[in-house]
Design a protein around this motif. Sequence first.
Motif, short mmCIF file in Angstrom:
data_model
loop_
_atom_site.label_atom_id
_atom_site.label_comp_id
_atom_site.label_asym_id
_atom_site.label_seq_id
_atom_site.Cartn_x
_atom_site.Cartn_y
_atom_site.Cartn_z
N PHE A 45 0.86 -1.17 0.00
CA PHE A 45 0.00 0.00 0.00
C PHE A 45 0.90 1.23 0.00
O PHE A 45 2.10 1.13 0.27
CB PHE A 45 -0.89 0.02 1.26
CG PHE A 45 -2.02 -0.96 1.22
CD1 PHE A 45 -1.80 -2.31 1.39
CD2 PHE A 45 -3.33 -0.52 1.04
CE1 PHE A 45 -2.85 -3.23 1.37
CE2 PHE A 45 -4.39 -1.43 1.02
CZ PHE A 45 -4.13 -2.77 1.18
N ARG A 46 0.32 2.38 -0.27
CA ARG A 46 1.09 3.62 -0.18
C ARG A 46 0.21 4.74 0.33
O ARG A 46 -1.01 4.71 0.18
CB ARG A 46 1.70 3.98 -1.53
CG ARG A 46 0.70 4.37 -2.60
CD ARG A 46 1.41 4.58 -3.93
NE ARG A 46 0.48 4.98 -4.98
CZ ARG A 46 0.82 5.12 -6.27
NH1 ARG A 46 2.08 4.88 -6.65
NH2 ARG A 46 -0.07 5.49 -7.15
N GLN A 47 0.86 5.72 0.92
CA GLN A 47 0.14 6.87 1.44
C GLN A 47 0.92 8.14 1.13
O GLN A 47 2.05 8.31 1.60
CB GLN A 47 -0.07 6.74 2.95
CG GLN A 47 -0.96 7.82 3.53
CD GLN A 47 -1.42 7.49 4.93
OE1 GLN A 47 -0.86 6.64 5.62
NE2 GLN A 47 -2.48 8.15 5.37
N ALA A 48 0.32 8.98 0.32
CA ALA A 48 0.90 10.26 -0.03
C ALA A 48 0.47 11.30 1.01
O ALA A 48 -0.56 11.13 1.67
CB ALA A 48 0.46 10.68 -1.42
N GLU A 50 3.76 11.46 -9.09
CA GLU A 50 2.57 11.06 -8.34
C GLU A 50 2.72 9.73 -7.62
O GLU A 50 1.84 9.31 -6.86
CB GLU A 50 1.33 11.03 -9.25
CG GLU A 50 1.50 10.23 -10.52
CD GLU A 50 1.87 11.12 -11.70
OE1 GLU A 50 2.73 12.02 -11.55
OE2 GLU A 50 1.29 10.89 -12.80
N ASP A 51 3.83 9.05 -7.85
CA ASP A 51 4.13 7.83 -7.09
C ASP A 51 4.77 8.14 -5.74
O ASP A 51 4.99 7.24 -4.93
CB ASP A 51 5.07 6.91 -7.87
CG ASP A 51 4.43 6.36 -9.14
OD1 ASP A 51 5.14 6.31 -10.17
OD2 ASP A 51 3.25 5.97 -9.09
N THR A 52 5.08 9.40 -5.51
CA THR A 52 5.68 9.81 -4.25
C THR A 52 4.75 9.49 -3.09
O THR A 52 3.59 9.90 -3.08
CB THR A 52 6.00 11.31 -4.27
OG1 THR A 52 7.00 11.56 -5.25
CG2 THR A 52 6.49 11.77 -2.90
N ALA A 53 5.26 8.73 -2.12
CA ALA A 53 4.45 8.30 -0.99
C ALA A 53 5.31 7.48 -0.03
O ALA A 53 6.44 7.12 -0.37
CB ALA A 53 3.28 7.44 -1.45
N VAL A 54 4.76 7.21 1.12
CA VAL A 54 5.33 6.20 2.00
C VAL A 54 4.71 4.87 1.59
O VAL A 54 3.48 4.75 1.51
CB VAL A 54 5.05 6.49 3.48
CG1 VAL A 54 5.60 5.36 4.36
CG2 VAL A 54 5.66 7.83 3.88
N LYS A 112 -3.26 12.36 1.92
CA LYS A 112 -4.16 11.41 1.27
C LYS A 112 -4.31 10.14 2.11
O LYS A 112 -3.50 9.86 2.97
CB LYS A 112 -3.66 11.06 -0.13
CG LYS A 112 -3.66 12.24 -1.08
CD LYS A 112 -3.34 11.80 -2.50
CE LYS A 112 -3.41 12.95 -3.48
NZ LYS A 112 -3.12 12.52 -4.87
N GLU A 113 -5.34 9.39 1.80
CA GLU A 113 -5.54 8.13 2.49
C GLU A 113 -4.59 7.06 1.94
O GLU A 113 -4.15 7.12 0.80
CB GLU A 113 -7.00 7.68 2.33
CG GLU A 113 -7.99 8.59 3.01
CD GLU A 113 -9.41 8.05 2.95
OE1 GLU A 113 -10.29 8.63 3.60
OE2 GLU A 113 -9.63 7.04 2.25
N ARG A 114 -4.34 6.07 2.77
CA ARG A 114 -3.53 4.95 2.33
C ARG A 114 -4.29 4.17 1.26
O ARG A 114 -5.49 3.90 1.41
CB ARG A 114 -3.21 4.04 3.52
CG ARG A 114 -2.13 3.02 3.25
CD ARG A 114 -1.70 2.30 4.51
NE ARG A 114 -1.17 3.23 5.51
CZ ARG A 114 -0.59 2.84 6.62
NH1 ARG A 114 -0.46 1.55 6.89
NH2 ARG A 114 -0.14 3.72 7.49
N GLU A 115 -3.59 3.81 0.17
CA GLU A 115 -4.25 3.15 -0.94
C GLU A 115 -3.54 1.88 -1.34
O GLU A 115 -2.32 1.74 -1.19
CB GLU A 115 -4.33 4.09 -2.15
CG GLU A 115 -3.00 4.48 -2.73
CD GLU A 115 -3.12 5.34 -4.00
OE1 GLU A 115 -4.25 5.70 -4.37
OE2 GLU A 115 -2.07 5.62 -4.61
N PHE A 116 -4.32 0.97 -1.89
CA PHE A 116 -3.80 -0.30 -2.37
C PHE A 116 -2.91 -0.09 -3.59
O PHE A 116 -3.23 0.73 -4.47
CB PHE A 116 -4.97 -1.21 -2.74
CG PHE A 116 -4.59 -2.47 -3.44
CD1 PHE A 116 -4.67 -2.56 -4.82
CD2 PHE A 116 -4.14 -3.56 -2.72
CE1 PHE A 116 -4.32 -3.73 -5.47
CE2 PHE A 116 -3.78 -4.72 -3.37
CZ PHE A 116 -3.86 -4.82 -4.74
N VAL A 117 -1.81 -0.84 -3.65
CA VAL A 117 -0.90 -0.77 -4.80
C VAL A 117 -0.84 -2.12 -5.52
O VAL A 117 -1.07 -2.21 -6.72
CB VAL A 117 0.51 -0.35 -4.36
CG1 VAL A 117 1.48 -0.42 -5.54
CG2 VAL A 117 0.50 1.04 -3.76
#
Length: 123
Positions: free
Chosen positions: A37-40, A89-93, A43-48
């Motif tokens: 998953f990732r979270q920017a 836009e892939d920037t996230a944890v 934003k909410e954490r989202e499935f990858v």
Amino acid sequence: QVQLVESGGGLVQAGDSLRLACAASGRGFIRYAMAWFRQAPGKEREFVAAMRWSGSNTYYADSVKGRFTISRDNAKNTVYLQMISLKPEDTAVYYCAAANSAVGYEITDYNYWGQGTQVTVSS
């Protein structure tokens, strides 16, 4: 009980590649469904991406299809996320997650989580 530790994040430029790794400790890893998953920021954490314990099926968010690949090495208790053609836009944890049940797309489907690794893609 499973403990997950992610690694491999960093700062890259748009178009670059990066491979994340998630090392699992604890018993029964081979039977777990694994996901990223990732979270920017803001934003909410989202499935990858996710895969069954057998590795026979993989699942991806539309935003990463064709660019990200999830894989696992059960002998090493490690799951990977290969990322190519990275975009700002892939920037996230990015978080690794494990489920002792079927693969899911929701945060609540997963029982165990890593601490996350930062991926920053500059334009």
